[in-house]
Design a protein around this motif. Sequence first.
Motif, PDB file in Angstrom:
ATOM      1  N   LEU A  64     -17.699 -13.616   1.578  1.00 30.01           N
ATOM      2  CA  LEU A  64     -17.230 -12.525   0.728  1.00 30.01           C
ATOM      3  C   LEU A  64     -15.812 -12.190   1.174  1.00 30.01           C
ATOM      4  O   LEU A  64     -15.594 -11.837   2.334  1.00 30.01           O
ATOM      5  CB  LEU A  64     -18.155 -11.315   0.874  1.00 30.01           C
ATOM      6  CG  LEU A  64     -17.923 -10.098  -0.023  1.00 30.01           C
ATOM      7  CD1 LEU A  64     -19.196  -9.233  -0.049  1.00 30.01           C
ATOM      8  CD2 LEU A  64     -16.751  -9.240   0.437  1.00 30.01           C
ATOM      9  N   LEU A  65     -14.873 -12.314   0.271  1.00 25.62           N
ATOM     10  CA  LEU A  65     -13.455 -12.054   0.555  1.00 25.62           C
ATOM     11  C   LEU A  65     -12.973 -10.823  -0.197  1.00 25.62           C
ATOM     12  O   LEU A  65     -13.311 -10.637  -1.363  1.00 25.62           O
ATOM     13  CB  LEU A  65     -12.612 -13.265   0.143  1.00 25.62           C
ATOM     14  CG  LEU A  65     -11.080 -13.078   0.139  1.00 25.62           C
ATOM     15  CD1 LEU A  65     -10.547 -12.974   1.560  1.00 25.62           C
ATOM     16  CD2 LEU A  65     -10.406 -14.230  -0.615  1.00 25.62           C
ATOM     17  N   GLY A 107      -9.875  -7.303  -5.012  1.00 29.51           N
ATOM     18  CA  GLY A 107     -11.285  -6.977  -4.911  1.00 29.51           C
ATOM     19  C   GLY A 107     -12.181  -8.096  -4.442  1.00 29.51           C
ATOM     20  O   GLY A 107     -11.741  -9.098  -3.870  1.00 29.51           O
ATOM     21  N   LEU A 108     -13.459  -7.910  -4.704  1.00 25.39           N
ATOM     22  CA  LEU A 108     -14.520  -8.750  -4.147  1.00 25.39           C
ATOM     23  C   LEU A 108     -14.591 -10.107  -4.836  1.00 25.39           C
ATOM     24  O   LEU A 108     -14.730 -10.198  -6.056  1.00 25.39           O
ATOM     25  CB  LEU A 108     -15.853  -8.008  -4.273  1.00 25.39           C
ATOM     26  CG  LEU A 108     -17.033  -8.481  -3.440  1.00 25.39           C
ATOM     27  CD1 LEU A 108     -18.048  -7.339  -3.288  1.00 25.39           C
ATOM     28  CD2 LEU A 108     -17.719  -9.685  -4.034  1.00 25.39           C
ATOM     29  N   ASP A 213     -20.579  -5.028  -1.789  1.00 23.18           N
ATOM     30  CA  ASP A 213     -19.367  -4.221  -1.920  1.00 23.18           C
ATOM     31  C   ASP A 213     -18.372  -4.621  -0.827  1.00 23.18           C
ATOM     32  O   ASP A 213     -18.604  -5.567  -0.074  1.00 23.18           O
ATOM     33  CB  ASP A 213     -19.681  -2.722  -1.869  1.00 23.18           C
ATOM     34  CG  ASP A 213     -20.373  -2.299  -0.573  1.00 23.18           C
ATOM     35  OD1 ASP A 213     -20.082  -2.894   0.496  1.00 23.18           O
ATOM     36  OD2 ASP A 213     -21.216  -1.383  -0.604  1.00 23.18           O
ATOM     37  N   LEU A 214     -17.270  -3.909  -0.760  1.00 28.76           N
ATOM     38  CA  LEU A 214     -16.174  -4.247   0.149  1.00 28.76           C
ATOM     39  C   LEU A 214     -16.184  -3.409   1.433  1.00 28.76           C
ATOM     40  O   LEU A 214     -15.197  -3.413   2.176  1.00 28.76           O
ATOM     41  CB  LEU A 214     -14.831  -4.059  -0.564  1.00 28.76           C
ATOM     42  CG  LEU A 214     -14.579  -4.999  -1.739  1.00 28.76           C
ATOM     43  CD1 LEU A 214     -13.398  -4.500  -2.565  1.00 28.76           C
ATOM     44  CD2 LEU A 214     -14.322  -6.414  -1.228  1.00 28.76           C
ATOM     45  N   LYS A 215     -17.270  -2.738   1.702  1.00 30.03           N
ATOM     46  CA  LYS A 215     -17.349  -1.839   2.854  1.00 30.03           C
ATOM     47  C   LYS A 215     -16.982  -2.564   4.147  1.00 30.03           C
ATOM     48  O   LYS A 215     -17.488  -3.638   4.454  1.00 30.03           O
ATOM     49  CB  LYS A 215     -18.760  -1.274   2.962  1.00 30.03           C
ATOM     50  CG  LYS A 215     -18.915  -0.217   4.049  1.00 30.03           C
ATOM     51  CD  LYS A 215     -20.319   0.360   4.053  1.00 30.03           C
ATOM     52  CE  LYS A 215     -20.473   1.430   5.126  1.00 30.03           C
ATOM     53  NZ  LYS A 215     -21.843   2.009   5.137  1.00 30.03           N
ATOM     54  N   GLY A 216     -16.060  -1.971   4.901  1.00 31.90           N
ATOM     55  CA  GLY A 216     -15.672  -2.510   6.189  1.00 31.90           C
ATOM     56  C   GLY A 216     -14.571  -3.560   6.141  1.00 31.90           C
ATOM     57  O   GLY A 216     -14.145  -4.040   7.197  1.00 31.90           O
ATOM     58  N   LEU A 217     -14.101  -3.908   4.953  1.00 32.33           N
ATOM     59  CA  LEU A 217     -13.080  -4.950   4.818  1.00 32.33           C
ATOM     60  C   LEU A 217     -11.764  -4.376   4.308  1.00 32.33           C
ATOM     61  O   LEU A 217     -11.753  -3.445   3.499  1.00 32.33           O
ATOM     62  CB  LEU A 217     -13.546  -6.048   3.860  1.00 32.33           C
ATOM     63  CG  LEU A 217     -14.752  -6.891   4.271  1.00 32.33           C
ATOM     64  CD1 LEU A 217     -15.083  -7.892   3.167  1.00 32.33           C
ATOM     65  CD2 LEU A 217     -14.498  -7.611   5.587  1.00 32.33           C
ATOM     66  N   ARG A 218     -10.661  -4.970   4.769  1.00 33.81           N
ATOM     67  CA  ARG A 218      -9.341  -4.670   4.245  1.00 33.81           C
ATOM     68  C   ARG A 218      -8.869  -5.856   3.414  1.00 33.81           C
ATOM     69  O   ARG A 218      -9.402  -6.963   3.559  1.00 33.81           O
ATOM     70  CB  ARG A 218      -8.360  -4.408   5.391  1.00 33.81           C
ATOM     71  CG  ARG A 218      -8.701  -3.186   6.241  1.00 33.81           C
ATOM     72  CD  ARG A 218      -7.713  -3.040   7.377  1.00 33.81           C
ATOM     73  NE  ARG A 218      -8.006  -1.872   8.208  1.00 33.81           N
ATOM     74  CZ  ARG A 218      -7.321  -1.532   9.279  1.00 33.81           C
ATOM     75  NH1 ARG A 218      -6.276  -2.291   9.654  1.00 33.81           N
ATOM     76  NH2 ARG A 218      -7.649  -0.467   9.977  1.00 33.81           N
TER      77      ARG A 218
END
Length: 243
Positions: A64-65, A107-108, A213-218
């Motif tokens: 997941l990027l 985004g994701l 989701d994108l939680k924890g990622l920049r």
Amino acid sequence: MERLQKVIARAGIASRRKAEELILQGRVKVNGRVVTELGAKVGPRDDVEVDGIPVEREEPVYYLLYKPRGVISSVKDDKGRKVVTDFFKDLDKRIYPIGRLDYDTSGLLLLTNDGDFAHSLMHPRYEIEKVYVAKVKGIPTGEQLRQLERGVKLEDGMTAPAKVKLLSTDRRKNTAIVEIRIHEGRNRQVRRMFAAIGCDVLKLKRERYGFLDLKGLRPGEYRELTPHEVKLLRAIALSGGRK
């Protein structure tokens, strides 16, 4: 032991259905012998070839990027622009994106080397819900938002019904933030949908993909999907993407 068509699909050579066609056409060999039976199974030590080219059988990986803006959703670009696989320089496996996000959309985004998995998620029958947050020029009226919910006519046909929520407005700048949930995956679809109601998209981000989701990622960071997440994605795709 795995079915031959699954091994071919996982290697990213073709979808499972296309792999079945390759087998029936006599274009696949196992240990030097042509195999034309769809029920054939192979083990990890069997040599598989398609059109005389050995099939590289890597362990499947799933990532997941958080794709930043200004990056191409591809493995290469003839104009020399940054592509999503540039964020995986240290990975020794050949991966590719599942679907795409526009150059100016963040985004994701999922990436894998499992062609069968990618095909199941992108198949039109099994599209998974995707949640976008758009900053648009103009403040859409209730009727305009209902148009998006009912579906709007684009050059490639009517869109499926969407779920839409007005998150905030800035009347001084004449802009609005809108959340939109869709199941389809047409080219630049969200931007074209808002353009159809007279509100051009200024900024767009994919916040969710199914339950992910994108939680924890920049932006520019990624993580590997857990085996449980991969299993859930397969189940959601096969159920019609509505979980």
